[in-house]
Scaffold this active site. Sequence first.
Site, PDB file in Angstrom:
ATOM      1  CB  ALA A   1     -14.549  -1.800 -13.671  1.00 44.16           C
TER       2      ALA A   1
ATOM      3  N   GLY B   1     -17.896  -0.119 -17.824  1.00 38.41           N
ATOM      4  CA  GLY B   1     -17.182  -1.199 -18.097  1.00 38.41           C
ATOM      5  C   GLY B   1     -18.210  -2.007 -18.918  1.00 38.41           C
TER       6      GLY B   1
ATOM      7  CD  GLU C   1     -15.180   2.383 -20.161  1.00 35.27           C
ATOM      8  OE1 GLU C   1     -15.232   1.448 -19.344  1.00 35.27           O
ATOM      9  OE2 GLU C   1     -14.659   2.978 -20.644  1.00 35.27           O
TER      10      GLU C   1
ATOM     11  CD  GLU D   1     -17.138   4.438 -16.183  1.00 34.11           C
ATOM     12  OE1 GLU D   1     -18.499   5.526 -16.492  1.00 34.11           O
ATOM     13  OE2 GLU D   1     -17.160   3.765 -16.777  1.00 34.11           O
TER      14      GLU D   1
HETATM   15  C1  HXC Z   1     -19.144  -4.518  -7.734  1.00 33.92           C
HETATM   16  C2  HXC Z   1     -21.312  -4.710  -7.836  1.00 33.92           C
HETATM   17  C3  HXC Z   1     -21.547  -3.458  -8.976  1.00 33.92           C
HETATM   18  C4  HXC Z   1     -20.394  -3.078  -9.570  1.00 33.92           C
HETATM   19  C5  HXC Z   1     -23.364  -3.980  -8.845  1.00 33.92           C
HETATM   20  N1  HXC Z   1     -22.907  -4.548  -7.988  1.00 33.92           N
HETATM   21  N2  HXC Z   1     -23.057  -3.190  -9.519  1.00 33.92           N
HETATM   22  N3  HXC Z   1     -20.324  -5.266  -7.363  1.00 33.92           N
HETATM   23  N4  HXC Z   1     -19.189  -3.383  -8.904  1.00 33.92           N
HETATM   24  N5  HXC Z   1     -20.436  -2.249 -10.420  1.00 33.92           N
HETATM   25  C6  HXC Z   1     -23.029  -5.488  -6.634  1.00 33.92           C
HETATM   26  C7  HXC Z   1     -23.642  -4.950  -5.534  1.00 33.92           C
HETATM   27  O1  HXC Z   1     -22.848  -3.994  -4.554  1.00 33.92           O
HETATM   28  C8  HXC Z   1     -25.191  -5.868  -5.046  1.00 33.92           C
HETATM   29  O2  HXC Z   1     -23.933  -6.349  -3.976  1.00 33.92           O
HETATM   30  C9  HXC Z   1     -24.714  -6.560  -6.401  1.00 33.92           C
HETATM   31  O3  HXC Z   1     -23.676  -6.223  -7.239  1.00 33.92           O
HETATM   32  C10 HXC Z   1     -26.687  -6.177  -6.985  1.00 33.92           C
HETATM   33  O4  HXC Z   1     -26.448  -5.001  -6.648  1.00 33.92           O
HETATM   34  P1  HXC Z   1     -27.761  -3.265  -6.134  1.00 33.92           P
HETATM   35  O5  HXC Z   1     -27.041  -2.374  -6.478  1.00 33.92           O
HETATM   36  O6  HXC Z   1     -28.204  -4.753  -4.791  1.00 33.92           O
HETATM   37  O7  HXC Z   1     -28.742  -3.822  -7.298  1.00 33.92           O
HETATM   38  P2  HXC Z   1     -30.180  -2.653  -7.817  1.00 33.92           P
HETATM   39  O8  HXC Z   1     -30.522  -1.795  -6.271  1.00 33.92           O
HETATM   40  O9  HXC Z   1     -30.841  -3.464  -9.143  1.00 33.92           O
HETATM   41  O10 HXC Z   1     -28.529  -1.581  -8.830  1.00 33.92           O
HETATM   42  C11 HXC Z   1     -28.223  -2.011  -9.498  1.00 33.92           C
HETATM   43  C12 HXC Z   1     -27.870  -0.903 -10.676  1.00 33.92           C
HETATM   44  C13 HXC Z   1     -25.996  -0.400  -9.110  1.00 33.92           C
HETATM   45  C14 HXC Z   1     -28.185   0.809 -10.589  1.00 33.92           C
HETATM   46  C15 HXC Z   1     -27.113  -1.163 -11.628  1.00 33.92           C
HETATM   47  O11 HXC Z   1     -25.848  -1.953  -8.840  1.00 33.92           O
HETATM   48  C16 HXC Z   1     -24.925   0.494  -9.393  1.00 33.92           C
HETATM   49  O12 HXC Z   1     -25.629   1.171  -9.523  1.00 33.92           O
HETATM   50  N6  HXC Z   1     -23.728  -0.252  -9.485  1.00 33.92           N
HETATM   51  C17 HXC Z   1     -22.478   0.690  -9.941  1.00 33.92           C
HETATM   52  C18 HXC Z   1     -23.157   0.465 -11.150  1.00 33.92           C
HETATM   53  C19 HXC Z   1     -21.749   1.324 -11.887  1.00 33.92           C
HETATM   54  O13 HXC Z   1     -21.097   2.304 -11.022  1.00 33.92           O
HETATM   55  N7  HXC Z   1     -20.929   0.940 -12.663  1.00 33.92           N
HETATM   56  C20 HXC Z   1     -19.613   1.781 -13.271  1.00 33.92           C
HETATM   57  C21 HXC Z   1     -18.429   0.972 -11.835  1.00 33.92           C
HETATM   58  S1  HXC Z   1     -16.844   1.554 -12.726  1.00 33.92           S
HETATM   59  P3  HXC Z   1     -24.489  -7.256  -2.886  1.00 33.92           P
HETATM   60  O14 HXC Z   1     -23.395  -7.682  -2.230  1.00 33.92           O
HETATM   61  O15 HXC Z   1     -24.443  -5.900  -2.584  1.00 33.92           O
HETATM   62  O16 HXC Z   1     -25.229  -7.403  -2.458  1.00 33.92           O
HETATM   63  C22 HXC Z   1     -16.274   1.427 -14.587  1.00 33.92           C
HETATM   64  C23 HXC Z   1     -14.830   1.744 -14.596  1.00 33.92           C
HETATM   65  C24 HXC Z   1     -14.505   1.309 -15.813  1.00 33.92           C
HETATM   66  O17 HXC Z   1     -16.775   0.543 -14.760  1.00 33.92           O
HETATM   67  C25 HXC Z   1     -13.077   1.549 -15.990  1.00 33.92           C
HETATM   68  C26 HXC Z   1     -12.335   0.356 -16.717  1.00 33.92           C
HETATM   69  C27 HXC Z   1     -12.443  -0.862 -17.057  1.00 33.92           C
END
Ligand code: HXC
Length: 259
Positions: free
Chosen positions: A67, A110, A113, A133
């Site tokens: 998400a 997400g 999921e 998360e």
């Molecule tokens: C918003 C995101 C994002 C996310 C990545 N980006 N994941 N933006 N929401 N979930 C954006 C980053 O901010 C960045 O933008 C660009 O995508 C590239 O990501 P990087 O982090 O620079 O890439 P990398 O170093 O290769 O790392 C990849 C990654 C990391 C390991 C996947 O991005 C990451 O940890 N993302 C978050 C994963 C996460 O926590 N997901 C769960 C979310 S909560 P900029 O603008 O900085 O370049 C969830 C709850 C669900 O899903 C609830 C029910 C619906």
Amino acid sequence: MQPEFLIIHPPPAQYVAHVQLHRPAALNALNLQLMAELRHTLRLLDADDQVRAIVINGDEQAFAAGADIKQMSGKSAIDRYNTDQFSTWDTIRRIKKPLIAAVSGFALGGGCELAMLCDLIVASETARFGQPEIKLGIMPAAGGTQRLTRAVGKALAMEMVLTGRQLSAAEALQAGLINKIVPVALYLQEAIKLAATMATMSPLAVQMDKEAVLKSFDTTLDECLQFEQKNFYLLFATADQQEGMQAFVEKRKPVFKGR
Ligand code: HXC
């Protein structure tokens, strides 16, 4: 209306539809608009006689990295409650035609999921599955604690959900989370091939089979999902949630305080 974050490709095979998640700059993070577009598109395809199976992919780098954290960051529990985002997920859950997720790269939060909401998962060798998360001070909320546990069992689900550990494609296959692994160059093609096989079967039998297999989860799933969603909303009342998401946005390590 033309979707902004999806690409609806021409049918790649007879009776097969192909929808691509398309927010590459954010690793296909599932913001509310993308999910609304996906719901709308899947509903149309579900009602279309020329469609019998649907393939969903992202791109080679990411199916979806979860998400949209930036959209969630700074939101209160009541903001989340008012958004009512889970009705979108619920609609997708009720799509009658088979959904095949073609996953390459990250399928996190997400994104994992959404893949699990699909009926089959074809993965590329680079696929990574995870529920990170916990690192944001929140928890899965679109079935992650439920579908993952049913697929891989308690031990591995606990490890993934409580530590955020990601599974490689090979581990996901061994754990029973996915159907098959193919080279990156072939993952979409393989998913389309599977969809095309289903599309040669009686559409009603396919739909009723899908319904019956899913029924095996339903007895307690509704209750579990409601429980999960309530806890998700509650976590938006914590300082740790704000800290976890703020730290992500500021690209630093979070400091959690247990409140
Ligand atoms: C918003 C995101 C994002 C996310 C990545 N980006 N994941 N933006 N929401 N979930 C954006 C980053 O901010 C960045 O933008 C660009 O995508 C590239 O990501 P990087 O982090 O620079 O890439 P990398 O170093 O290769 O790392 C990849 C990654 C990391 C390991 C996947 O991005 C990451 O940890 N993302 C978050 C994963 C996460 O926590 N997901 C769960 C979310 S909560 P900029 O603008 O900085 O370049 C969830 C709850 C669900 O899903 C609830 C029910 C619906």
